[in-house]
Write a protein that holds these residues in place. Structure first.
Motif, PDB file in Angstrom:
ATOM      1  N   ASP A 102       0.854  -1.189   0.000  1.00  0.00           N
ATOM      2  CA  ASP A 102       0.000   0.000   0.000  1.00  0.00           C
ATOM      3  C   ASP A 102       0.891   1.240   0.000  1.00  0.00           C
ATOM      4  O   ASP A 102       1.499   1.591   1.002  1.00  0.00           O
ATOM      5  CB  ASP A 102      -0.889  -0.022   1.245  1.00  0.00           C
ATOM      6  N   ARG A 103       0.990   1.889  -1.158  1.00  0.00           N
ATOM      7  CA  ARG A 103       1.881   3.043  -1.302  1.00  0.00           C
ATOM      8  C   ARG A 103       1.609   4.118  -0.254  1.00  0.00           C
ATOM      9  O   ARG A 103       2.543   4.707   0.277  1.00  0.00           O
ATOM     10  CB  ARG A 103       1.779   3.651  -2.694  1.00  0.00           C
ATOM     11  N   SER A 104       0.363   4.373   0.079  1.00  0.00           N
ATOM     12  CA  SER A 104       0.068   5.433   1.051  1.00  0.00           C
ATOM     13  C   SER A 104       0.627   5.084   2.429  1.00  0.00           C
ATOM     14  O   SER A 104       1.103   5.974   3.154  1.00  0.00           O
ATOM     15  CB  SER A 104      -1.440   5.716   1.128  1.00  0.00           C
ATOM     16  N   GLN A 105       0.611   3.808   2.797  1.00  0.00           N
ATOM     17  CA  GLN A 105       1.200   3.406   4.077  1.00  0.00           C
ATOM     18  C   GLN A 105       2.719   3.566   4.048  1.00  0.00           C
ATOM     19  O   GLN A 105       3.322   3.983   5.042  1.00  0.00           O
ATOM     20  CB  GLN A 105       0.830   1.965   4.418  1.00  0.00           C
ATOM     21  N   ASP A 122       4.354   5.749   2.137  1.00  0.00           N
ATOM     22  CA  ASP A 122       4.557   7.206   2.170  1.00  0.00           C
ATOM     23  C   ASP A 122       4.509   7.726   3.601  1.00  0.00           C
ATOM     24  O   ASP A 122       5.388   8.474   4.033  1.00  0.00           O
ATOM     25  CB  ASP A 122       3.472   7.936   1.363  1.00  0.00           C
ATOM     26  N   THR A 123       3.473   7.334   4.326  1.00  0.00           N
ATOM     27  CA  THR A 123       3.290   7.795   5.708  1.00  0.00           C
ATOM     28  C   THR A 123       4.423   7.325   6.602  1.00  0.00           C
ATOM     29  O   THR A 123       4.978   8.104   7.390  1.00  0.00           O
ATOM     30  CB  THR A 123       1.936   7.303   6.253  1.00  0.00           C
ATOM     31  N   GLU A 149       7.715   9.174   5.853  1.00  0.00           N
ATOM     32  CA  GLU A 149       7.644  10.552   6.369  1.00  0.00           C
ATOM     33  C   GLU A 149       7.863  10.560   7.880  1.00  0.00           C
ATOM     34  O   GLU A 149       8.577  11.420   8.407  1.00  0.00           O
ATOM     35  CB  GLU A 149       6.302  11.192   6.008  1.00  0.00           C
ATOM     36  N   TYR A 206       7.616   0.581  -4.384  1.00  0.00           N
ATOM     37  CA  TYR A 206       7.107   1.715  -3.608  1.00  0.00           C
ATOM     38  C   TYR A 206       8.143   2.197  -2.602  1.00  0.00           C
ATOM     39  O   TYR A 206       8.398   3.389  -2.471  1.00  0.00           O
ATOM     40  CB  TYR A 206       5.826   1.351  -2.859  1.00  0.00           C
ATOM     41  N   VAL A 220       9.736   5.915  -2.710  1.00  0.00           N
ATOM     42  CA  VAL A 220       9.433   6.837  -1.607  1.00  0.00           C
ATOM     43  C   VAL A 220      10.711   7.227  -0.861  1.00  0.00           C
ATOM     44  O   VAL A 220      10.918   8.399  -0.544  1.00  0.00           O
ATOM     45  CB  VAL A 220       8.388   6.218  -0.655  1.00  0.00           C
TER      46      VAL A 220
END
Length: 126
Positions: free
Chosen positions: A64-67, A69-70, A73, A118, A122
């Protein structure tokens, strides 16, 4: 944030755990990412008990790219930008070839192919 930062996916067990410990012993601040948050926390506690620097970023699904990314960060904010990425997260079907379901195959591909892509993308941007 003077130490170089290493990020290890799948760092909560097995080879990822060993890599996390080695990087910490070599002076890296280690970010442990794993789908199993409890396992990642245990590895971080082991590293901290040895006097090294580490932080847990558990419950991260690399498919899951959004996970990703988070998580990256959060790593950047707490430890600094990763200088090292170990793409260790991965799964196998652990079944006879003829018994692997479409769902198991899709999950295996999602973690083993897009997951490392990913993470690389990232971390590169971080």
């Amino acid at each position: 944030m003077t130490a170089k930062v290493a990020l290890v996916t799948g760092g909560g067990s097995g080879i990822g755990r060993a890599i996390s410990h080695r990087l910490a012993a070599d002076g890296y601040a280690v970010a442990v990412l794993d789908l199993n948050a409890a396992a990642a926390k245990t590895v971080v506690e082991e590293i901290l008990d040895k006097g090294h620097t580490a932080a847990v970023f558990g419950d991260v699904d690399v498919s899951d790219r959004s996970q990703v990314d988070t998580a990256v960060e959060k790593v950047r904010e707490s430890l600094g930008a990763p200088a090292v990425l170990v793409n260790n997260a991965g799964i196998t079907g652990f079944k006879k070839f003829g018994h692997i379901t479409d769902e198991v195959w899709a999950r295996t591909l999602a973690i083993n192919l897009p997951g490392p892509f990913y993470a690389c993308q990232v971390v590169y941007r971080a």
